[in-house]
Design a protein around this motif. Structure first.
Motif, short mmCIF file in Angstrom:
data_model
loop_
_atom_site.label_atom_id
_atom_site.label_comp_id
_atom_site.label_asym_id
_atom_site.label_seq_id
_atom_site.Cartn_x
_atom_site.Cartn_y
_atom_site.Cartn_z
N ASN A 1 0.82 -1.22 0.00
CA ASN A 1 0.00 0.00 0.00
C ASN A 1 0.85 1.26 0.00
O ASN A 1 0.32 2.35 0.19
N ASN A 2 2.14 1.12 -0.20
CA ASN A 2 3.05 2.26 -0.19
C ASN A 2 2.83 3.09 -1.45
O ASN A 2 2.98 2.58 -2.57
N PRO A 3 2.49 4.38 -1.32
CA PRO A 3 2.21 5.20 -2.51
C PRO A 3 3.42 5.35 -3.44
O PRO A 3 3.25 5.35 -4.67
N PHE A 4 4.61 5.48 -2.88
CA PHE A 4 5.81 5.60 -3.72
C PHE A 4 6.02 4.33 -4.53
O PHE A 4 6.24 4.39 -5.75
N LEU A 5 5.93 3.18 -3.88
CA LEU A 5 6.15 1.91 -4.57
C LEU A 5 5.07 1.66 -5.62
O LEU A 5 5.36 1.16 -6.71
N ARG A 6 3.85 2.04 -5.30
CA ARG A 6 2.76 1.87 -6.27
C ARG A 6 2.95 2.78 -7.48
O ARG A 6 2.72 2.38 -8.62
N ALA A 7 3.39 4.03 -7.24
CA ALA A 7 3.62 4.97 -8.34
C ALA A 7 4.75 4.48 -9.24
O ALA A 7 4.63 4.53 -10.48
N VAL A 8 5.82 3.99 -8.64
CA VAL A 8 6.93 3.47 -9.43
C VAL A 8 6.49 2.23 -10.22
O VAL A 8 6.87 2.05 -11.38
N ALA A 9 5.66 1.40 -9.61
CA ALA A 9 5.15 0.21 -10.31
C ALA A 9 4.34 0.63 -11.54
O ALA A 9 4.47 0.03 -12.61
N VAL A 10 3.52 1.66 -11.40
CA VAL A 10 2.72 2.15 -12.53
C VAL A 10 3.63 2.72 -13.62
O VAL A 10 3.45 2.44 -14.81
N ILE A 11 4.63 3.50 -13.21
CA ILE A 11 5.56 4.09 -14.17
C ILE A 11 6.33 3.00 -14.91
O ILE A 11 6.48 3.06 -16.14
N SER A 12 6.82 2.00 -14.17
CA SER A 12 7.57 0.91 -14.81
C SER A 12 6.69 0.11 -15.76
O SER A 12 7.13 -0.30 -16.84
N THR A 13 5.44 -0.12 -15.37
CA THR A 13 4.52 -0.84 -16.24
C THR A 13 4.21 -0.03 -17.50
O THR A 13 4.19 -0.58 -18.61
N LEU A 14 4.02 1.27 -17.34
CA LEU A 14 3.80 2.14 -18.49
C LEU A 14 5.01 2.12 -19.41
O LEU A 14 4.86 2.07 -20.64
#
Length: 182
Positions: free
Chosen positions: A14-27
């Motif tokens: 649920n970490n916002p930083f880790l989730r944002a990076v996951a979205v960026i990496s997936t994109l």
């Protein structure tokens, strides 16, 4: 004997930083895939022009090369997120929990430093091409800062994913090397 890795994809919790990076990496992974599809389409168009229309091509070969290199660089963070890079997990599997954590910290630390150096020099190279208005020595004459931009972008995104991997392990959101405790 080789087989699929026992490591799971990086967890974000649920970490916002880790989730944002996951979205960026997936994109970034989707962008890399789109570049590969575009390179294949351009290759097919080039084959049609040459074989069927008996014409010459001007920009296609160069565009395909730049797209494939860019796809490789831009796709780095996505592959890192999925833990798809070539690895040898024999040592981490054999290590006890504490030593595995230590090896993970050293590995991620060294990786972060190396990628940061690559980012620094990649940016310098891109900026040099931009400032000097370098163009390719082909008929197309593409401004080289455009394809070279994939160097600093790819390494910056990989660095961000590596930092996220380090943060995830330090916060306990993810296990070292993605390996569950045995």
């Amino acid at each position: 004997m080789s087989g699929p890795s026992s490591a799971a994809p990086a967890h974000a919790g649920n970490n916002p930083f880790l989730r944002a990076v996951a979205v960026i990496s997936t994109l970034a992974g989707w962008c890399a895939a789109a570049m590969i599809v575009a390179a294949v389409a351009i290759t097919c168009q080039m084959i049609f022009i040459r074989a069927v229309l008996n014409g010459s091509t001007i920009w296609q070969t160069e565009a395909v090369i730049y797209l494939m290199v860019a796809a490789t660089l831009i796709g780095l963070p996505y592959v890192q997120r999925l833990r798809g890079h070539v690895n040898v997990d024999l040592v981490p599997i054999a290590l006890p929990k504490g030593a595995r954590f230590g090896l993970c910290m050293v590995t991620l630390g060294v990786s972060i430093v190396i990628v940061a150096v690559m980012l620094w020099y990649g940016y310098d190279y891109w900026h040099f091409a931009y400032e000097r208005n370098w163009k390719s020595d082909t008929v197309w004459g593409v401004r080289l800062w455009i394809p070279y931009l994939s160097i600093p972008i790819g390494f910056a995104l990989l660095l961000l994913q590596l930092i996220a991997d380090l943060v995830a392990v330090l916060l306990g959101v993810d296990k070292p090397f993605g390996l569950e405790d045995h």
